[in-house]
Design an enzyme around this catalytic site. Structure first.
Site, PDB file in Angstrom:
ATOM      1  CG  HIS A 172      70.506  52.415 115.774  1.00 24.43           C
ATOM      2  ND1 HIS A 172      71.759  52.321 115.211  1.00 24.43           N
ATOM      3  CD2 HIS A 172      70.563  51.662 116.900  1.00 24.43           C
ATOM      4  CE1 HIS A 172      72.527  51.550 115.951  1.00 24.43           C
ATOM      5  NE2 HIS A 172      71.843  51.148 116.975  1.00 24.43           N
ATOM      6  CD  GLU A 275      72.057  54.568 118.168  1.00 27.50           C
ATOM      7  OE1 GLU A 275      71.084  54.170 118.856  1.00 27.50           O
ATOM      8  OE2 GLU A 275      73.158  53.977 118.121  1.00 27.50           O
TER       9      GLU A 275
HETATM   10  O1  TA6 Z   1      72.447  51.794 119.792  1.00 29.97           O
HETATM   11  C1  TA6 Z   1      73.475  51.019 120.284  1.00 29.97           C
HETATM   12  C2  TA6 Z   1      73.038  49.561 120.313  1.00 29.97           C
HETATM   13  O2  TA6 Z   1      72.011  49.373 121.248  1.00 29.97           O
HETATM   14  C3  TA6 Z   1      74.279  48.740 120.621  1.00 29.97           C
HETATM   15  O3  TA6 Z   1      74.257  48.249 121.940  1.00 29.97           O
HETATM   16  C4  TA6 Z   1      74.234  47.651 119.562  1.00 29.97           C
HETATM   17  O4  TA6 Z   1      73.449  46.558 119.997  1.00 29.97           O
HETATM   18  C5  TA6 Z   1      73.590  48.417 118.409  1.00 29.97           C
HETATM   19  O5  TA6 Z   1      72.542  49.138 119.033  1.00 29.97           O
HETATM   20  C6  TA6 Z   1      73.166  47.593 117.216  1.00 29.97           C
HETATM   21  O6  TA6 Z   1      72.074  46.790 117.530  1.00 29.97           O
HETATM   22  P1  TA6 Z   1      71.514  45.811 116.344  1.00 29.97           P
HETATM   23  O7  TA6 Z   1      70.341  45.101 116.959  1.00 29.97           O
HETATM   24  O8  TA6 Z   1      71.096  46.697 115.191  1.00 29.97           O
HETATM   25  O9  TA6 Z   1      72.664  44.928 115.959  1.00 29.97           O
END
Ligand code: TA6
Length: 301
Positions: A172, A275
Site C-alpha cells: 500500500h 498500490e
Molecule cells: O487502499 C485504499 C484504502 O483501502 C482506503 O479505502 C483507505 O481506507 C486506505 O486504504 C487507508 O487505510 P488505513 O487502514 O491504512 O487507514
C-alpha cells in the site's frame, strides 16, 4: 526492543558499510541501508519500508509527520503490508482492516549484497492456526526487499496448512509528491475501476489520472506500470508490479485526512498511494504447500 537484540541483528545480518540495525522512532527496530546506490529505512515492525532515496534524489516515499510508532498501530506512510486480507475482513467485522502483518514485528531471516550492489533483506512472519483472530491457518509470509537503483518489494505467502487458503493483500505504497493537484498518473487509461468515492460504482478510466478531490479507485485486470509525473519536483516515478492484476489509487483529500489522527490535516497535498493489490476479483487461492508472490518495483523513470 533491547540493545542486545539490535547487537545480535548486526552481528548476524549486518553488512559492513551497507546494512545496519538500530532503534528508530518509538524505539522500534529498523534496518538502515546506505550502499552507494541508495539509502533506505525498513521498520521490522510491520515489515514496513519507510524511505527509499536513490542517489541524487529526494525520498520517493512519504511518511506522515503524525504517524504513531507504537506496537499494534500501523505506521502511516511508506509501504504498509496489507496481509492476509485487504480492506475489511471478508467475514469477521471484529478484526482490523488490512490484516495483521503491518501490526506485528517481522523476523530477519537473511541479508545479502547482489552483484549490482543492491542490498537484499529477507523478513518473515509465521504463525499457526491459533495465532491470529480472523486467520485460523498456519502461515509463513516472507518479504524480500531489494534496495539499489530501484526498490523491489516481494510479498510471498506460503500455505503451511492442509487446506486451500484464499488471500487478498496489498503493498500500500505512499509516494511523496510536491503538490497532489499538479501530478499526473499515467498507465491506467481505458482500465475499468471500482470507485469507492461513488459507492463502488464500476467506471472506465479516461486518460491520465489527476487529483482534485478524494480518490479511492481499484483498477481491475491491469498488470501495467504506472508513471507519476511530478512537475514541481521535476521527476517521474515508475511503479511496476508482478503477481497482481489490481492497482489501487488513493488520496484521502481534506475530510478523510482530517478524520485520521495519524495524518496531518494538510498532508494529503504531498502524497498519493499507488498500490499493488490482489483483491476484489483478483484474490488468490493457494493450495497446501504452494505459495504466491506479489511484487512492486519503484524507480525514477
Ligand atoms: O487502499 C485504499 C484504502 O483501502 C482506503 O479505502 C483507505 O481506507 C486506505 O486504504 C487507508 O487505510 P488505513 O487502514 O491504512 O487507514
Amino acid at each position: 526492543m533491547t540493545n542486545e537484540y539490535i547487537e545480535n541483528l548486526n552481528r548476524r545480518y549486518g553488512i559492513k558499510d551497507k546494512l545496519s540495525f538500530h532503534l528508530g522512532e518509538g524505539d522500534m527496530p529498523v534496518a538502515l541501508i546506505d550502499n552507494g546506490l541508495c539509502e533506505a529505512e525498513i521498520s521490522l515492525y510491520g515489515g514496513h519500508v519507510l524511505s527509499f532515496i536513490p542517489n541524487g534524489e529526494e525520498d520517493l516515499l512519504w511518511v506522515s509527520s503524525k504517524s504513531i510508532y507504537s506496537e499494534g498501530t500501523p505506521i502511516r506512510g511508506g509501504i504498509p503490508v496489507c496481509w492476509p486480507w485487504f480492506n475489511a475482513h471478508p467475514t469477521d467485522s471484529d478484526v482490523y482492516s488490512h490484516g495483521f502483518a503491518r501490526r506485528n514485528t517481522w523476523e530477519v531471516m537473511d541479508s545479502a549484497t547482489e552483484e549490482d550492489g543492491s542490498t537484499v533483506i529477507l523478513l518473515a512472519l509465521n504463525g499457526d492456526k491459533n495465532t491470529r483472530k480472523g486467520w485460523p491457518h498456519s502461515y509463513h509470509a516472507e518479504l524480500t526487499i531489494t534496495a539499489g537503483e530501484e526498490l523491489k518489494v516481494e510479498l510471498t505467502t506460503e500455505n503451511k496448512g492442509d487446506e486451500p487458503i484464499v488471500i487478498s493483500n496489498a503493498l500500500h505504497t505512499y509516494f511523496s509528491v510536491a503538490d497532489a493537484t499538479k501530478i499526473i498518473i499515467s498507465g491506467l487509461d481505458g482500465c475499468e475501476y471500482g470507485d469507492d468515492v461513488d459507492s463502488g460504482k464500476m467506471k472506465v478510466q479516461s486518460g491520465d489520472i489527476t487529483i482534485a478531490g478524494e480518490v479511492d479507485r481499484n483498477y481491475r485486470n491491469t498488470e501495467d506500470e504506472c508513471i507519476i509525473t511530478d512537475p514541481l519536483k521535476d521527476r517521474k516515478i515508475r511503479v511496476r508490479k508482478e503477481g497482481s492484476s489490481t492497482t489501487v489509487v488513493w488520496n484521502p483529500w481534506v475530510e478523510k485526512a482530517k478524520g485520521l489522527k495519524d495524518f496531518g490535516d494538510e498532508e494529503y497535498m504531498n502524497m498519493v498511494c499507488i498500490e499493488a493489490v490482489n483483491a476484489f476479483d483478483d484474490c488468490r487461492k493457494i493450495e497446501p504447500g504452494e505459495n504466491h508472490t506479489m511484487g512492486q518495483i519503484i524507480s525514477i523513470a
